[in-house]
Design a protein around this motif. Sequence first.
Motif, PDB file in Angstrom:
ATOM      1  N   SER A  84       0.804  -1.229   0.000  1.00  0.00           N
ATOM      2  CA  SER A  84       0.000   0.000   0.000  1.00  0.00           C
ATOM      3  C   SER A  84       0.832   1.271   0.000  1.00  0.00           C
ATOM      4  CB  SER A  84      -0.937   0.016   1.210  1.00  0.00           C
ATOM      5  OG  SER A  84      -0.183   0.200   2.402  1.00  0.00           O
ATOM      6  N   GLY A  85       2.101   1.156   0.319  1.00  0.00           N
ATOM      7  CA  GLY A  85       2.951   2.345   0.374  1.00  0.00           C
ATOM      8  C   GLY A  85       2.967   3.011   1.733  1.00  0.00           C
ATOM      9  N   ALA A  86       2.168   2.510   2.679  1.00  0.00           N
ATOM     10  CA  ALA A  86       2.177   3.067   4.034  1.00  0.00           C
ATOM     11  C   ALA A  86       3.450   2.617   4.751  1.00  0.00           C
ATOM     12  CB  ALA A  86       0.950   2.593   4.802  1.00  0.00           C
ATOM     13  N   ASP A  87       4.103   3.528   5.452  1.00  0.00           N
ATOM     14  CA  ASP A  87       5.310   3.164   6.199  1.00  0.00           C
ATOM     15  C   ASP A  87       5.000   2.132   7.268  1.00  0.00           C
ATOM     16  OD1 ASP A  87       6.982   4.798   4.748  1.00  0.00           O
ATOM     17  OD2 ASP A  87       6.714   6.507   6.079  1.00  0.00           O
ATOM     18  N   GLU A  88       3.925   2.370   8.004  1.00  0.00           N
ATOM     19  CA  GLU A  88       3.464   1.431   9.013  1.00  0.00           C
ATOM     20  C   GLU A  88       1.980   1.691   9.252  1.00  0.00           C
ATOM     21  OE1 GLU A  88       5.828   2.122  12.511  1.00  0.00           O
ATOM     22  OE2 GLU A  88       4.917   4.049  12.906  1.00  0.00           O
ATOM     23  N   LEU A  89       1.297   0.695   9.771  1.00  0.00           N
ATOM     24  CA  LEU A  89      -0.137   0.815  10.018  1.00  0.00           C
ATOM     25  C   LEU A  89      -0.454   0.312  11.411  1.00  0.00           C
ATOM     26  CD1 LEU A  89      -1.440  -0.625   6.622  1.00  0.00           C
ATOM     27  CD2 LEU A  89      -1.693   1.726   7.398  1.00  0.00           C
ATOM     28  N   ASN A  90      -1.394   1.005  12.091  1.00  0.00           N
ATOM     29  CA  ASN A  90      -1.828   0.436  13.368  1.00  0.00           C
ATOM     30  C   ASN A  90      -2.898  -0.612  13.070  1.00  0.00           C
ATOM     31  OD1 ASN A  90      -4.570   1.474  13.695  1.00  0.00           O
ATOM     32  ND2 ASN A  90      -3.644   3.468  14.023  1.00  0.00           N
ATOM     33  N   LEU A  91      -3.133  -1.477  14.034  1.00  0.00           N
ATOM     34  CA  LEU A  91      -4.008  -2.612  13.797  1.00  0.00           C
ATOM     35  C   LEU A  91      -5.445  -2.205  13.489  1.00  0.00           C
ATOM     36  CD1 LEU A  91      -1.500  -4.097  14.711  1.00  0.00           C
ATOM     37  CD2 LEU A  91      -2.927  -5.585  16.074  1.00  0.00           C
ATOM     38  N   HIS A  92      -5.924  -1.124  14.101  1.00  0.00           N
ATOM     39  CA  HIS A  92      -7.293  -0.669  13.811  1.00  0.00           C
ATOM     40  C   HIS A  92      -7.398  -0.195  12.357  1.00  0.00           C
ATOM     41  CE1 HIS A  92      -9.062  -1.090  17.764  1.00  0.00           C
ATOM     42  NE2 HIS A  92      -7.952  -0.584  18.280  1.00  0.00           N
ATOM     43  N   GLY A 112       1.908   3.802  23.467  1.00  0.00           N
ATOM     44  CA  GLY A 112       0.808   3.620  24.403  1.00  0.00           C
ATOM     45  C   GLY A 112       0.143   2.277  24.142  1.00  0.00           C
ATOM     46  N   GLN A 113      -1.154   2.286  23.920  1.00  0.00           N
ATOM     47  CA  GLN A 113      -1.889   1.056  23.625  1.00  0.00           C
ATOM     48  C   GLN A 113      -1.909   0.718  22.134  1.00  0.00           C
ATOM     49  OE1 GLN A 113      -3.237  -1.093  25.856  1.00  0.00           O
ATOM     50  NE2 GLN A 113      -2.268   0.163  27.426  1.00  0.00           N
ATOM     51  N   ALA A 114      -1.511   1.684  21.310  1.00  0.00           N
ATOM     52  CA  ALA A 114      -1.563   1.467  19.852  1.00  0.00           C
ATOM     53  C   ALA A 114      -0.375   0.618  19.401  1.00  0.00           C
ATOM     54  CB  ALA A 114      -1.559   2.800  19.121  1.00  0.00           C
ATOM     55  N   ARG A 115      -0.662  -0.313  18.503  1.00  0.00           N
ATOM     56  CA  ARG A 115       0.374  -1.175  17.925  1.00  0.00           C
ATOM     57  C   ARG A 115       0.501  -0.843  16.439  1.00  0.00           C
ATOM     58  NH1 ARG A 115      -1.276  -7.107  18.969  1.00  0.00           N
ATOM     59  NH2 ARG A 115       0.784  -7.453  18.089  1.00  0.00           N
ATOM     60  N   TYR A 116       1.712  -0.551  16.020  1.00  0.00           N
ATOM     61  CA  TYR A 116       2.007  -0.241  14.627  1.00  0.00           C
ATOM     62  C   TYR A 116       2.899  -1.344  14.067  1.00  0.00           C
ATOM     63  CZ  TYR A 116       0.204   4.407  15.554  1.00  0.00           C
ATOM     64  OH  TYR A 116      -0.616   5.460  15.881  1.00  0.00           O
ATOM     65  N   VAL A 117       2.572  -1.795  12.861  1.00  0.00           N
ATOM     66  CA  VAL A 117       3.363  -2.862  12.240  1.00  0.00           C
ATOM     67  C   VAL A 117       3.765  -2.456  10.824  1.00  0.00           C
ATOM     68  CG1 VAL A 117       2.394  -4.757  13.603  1.00  0.00           C
ATOM     69  CG2 VAL A 117       1.250  -4.058  11.506  1.00  0.00           C
ATOM     70  N   ARG A 118       4.846  -3.075  10.379  1.00  0.00           N
ATOM     71  CA  ARG A 118       5.325  -2.887   9.016  1.00  0.00           C
ATOM     72  C   ARG A 118       6.161  -4.105   8.646  1.00  0.00           C
ATOM     73  NH1 ARG A 118      10.853  -0.439   8.872  1.00  0.00           N
ATOM     74  NH2 ARG A 118      11.417  -0.050  11.033  1.00  0.00           N
ATOM     75  N   PRO A 119       6.425  -4.315   7.365  1.00  0.00           N
ATOM     76  CA  PRO A 119       7.283  -5.433   6.968  1.00  0.00           C
ATOM     77  C   PRO A 119       8.672  -5.296   7.603  1.00  0.00           C
ATOM     78  CG  PRO A 119       6.127  -4.563   5.071  1.00  0.00           C
ATOM     79  CD  PRO A 119       5.869  -3.620   6.207  1.00  0.00           C
ATOM     80  N   ASN A 120       9.223  -6.416   8.009  1.00  0.00           N
ATOM     81  CA  ASN A 120      10.547  -6.434   8.604  1.00  0.00           C
ATOM     82  C   ASN A 120      11.595  -6.407   7.484  1.00  0.00           C
ATOM     83  OD1 ASN A 120      12.947  -6.962   9.883  1.00  0.00           O
ATOM     84  ND2 ASN A 120      12.244  -8.814  10.934  1.00  0.00           N
ATOM     85  N   PRO A 121      12.336  -5.308   7.353  1.00  0.00           N
ATOM     86  CA  PRO A 121      13.305  -5.215   6.254  1.00  0.00           C
ATOM     87  C   PRO A 121      14.456  -6.210   6.387  1.00  0.00           C
ATOM     88  CG  PRO A 121      13.568  -3.369   7.757  1.00  0.00           C
ATOM     89  CD  PRO A 121      12.347  -4.126   8.211  1.00  0.00           C
ATOM     90  N   ASP A 122      14.659  -6.769   7.578  1.00  0.00           N
ATOM     91  CA  ASP A 122      15.764  -7.709   7.797  1.00  0.00           C
ATOM     92  C   ASP A 122      15.380  -9.160   7.552  1.00  0.00           C
ATOM     93  OD1 ASP A 122      17.453  -5.593   8.522  1.00  0.00           O
ATOM     94  OD2 ASP A 122      16.723  -5.669  10.598  1.00  0.00           O
ATOM     95  N   SER A 123      14.103  -9.429   7.326  1.00  0.00           N
ATOM     96  CA  SER A 123      13.670 -10.811   7.104  1.00  0.00           C
ATOM     97  C   SER A 123      13.999 -11.242   5.672  1.00  0.00           C
ATOM     98  CB  SER A 123      12.165 -10.949   7.325  1.00  0.00           C
ATOM     99  OG  SER A 123      11.729 -12.237   6.921  1.00  0.00           O
ATOM    100  N   PRO A 124      14.579 -12.420   5.503  1.00  0.00           N
ATOM    101  CA  PRO A 124      14.841 -12.911   4.144  1.00  0.00           C
ATOM    102  C   PRO A 124      13.558 -13.249   3.386  1.00  0.00           C
ATOM    103  CG  PRO A 124      15.385 -14.596   5.756  1.00  0.00           C
ATOM    104  CD  PRO A 124      15.035 -13.351   6.531  1.00  0.00           C
TER     105      PRO A 124
END
Length: 196
Positions: A27-35, A67-79
Amino acid sequence: MRTAPPLLAPLFRSDGQARLLAELFLSGADELNLHELARRTDLAYGTVHREVRRLLDVGLLWERRIGQARYVRPNPDSPLTQPVRDLLLVSAGPVPLLAVELGAITGVQAAFLFGSFAARMRGEPGPPPNDIDVLVVGDPANPAAVYDACRRVGDQVGREVNPTIMTRDELAHHTGFLTQVRDSPVVPIIGELPWR
């Protein structure tokens, strides 16, 4: 609710997982929160939470908490990151990529996939699609920008993307083409479907 593996990408466990991965990786988003991820993928928050936990456990995602918000993104170090991104580009990539490209064009009010690619994404059996059909609704100030955007996405996903541009007035006509599109599976990209 458990869903079957998607026909376009049977390597993924479910259609929901493929949509979630496509949103995260394409999607081009740097990171997204779960909501936000749940809203964008139209998945229940609990489903997103479980899928994200699995992807974190195997190291495919990176997480940051505020805080309570969780942000995720692809791990650039994962093969696995680049191979997963490559698979998604070919299978689920058109929707998030087209959303970014077409959403930036003035005058585009809605867009959705139709035809064989949309049918496979909606779980209808059939041969693998050769190309991707997109109906763009609106009155873009620069129609060439729509064709250029679709060409760029086609180059990324390895399939030709064929746009059809129509105004809302043109959609009111009852042509054979529009009847077929209305009666067939479609996949929203941006905006609301004009006849629902």
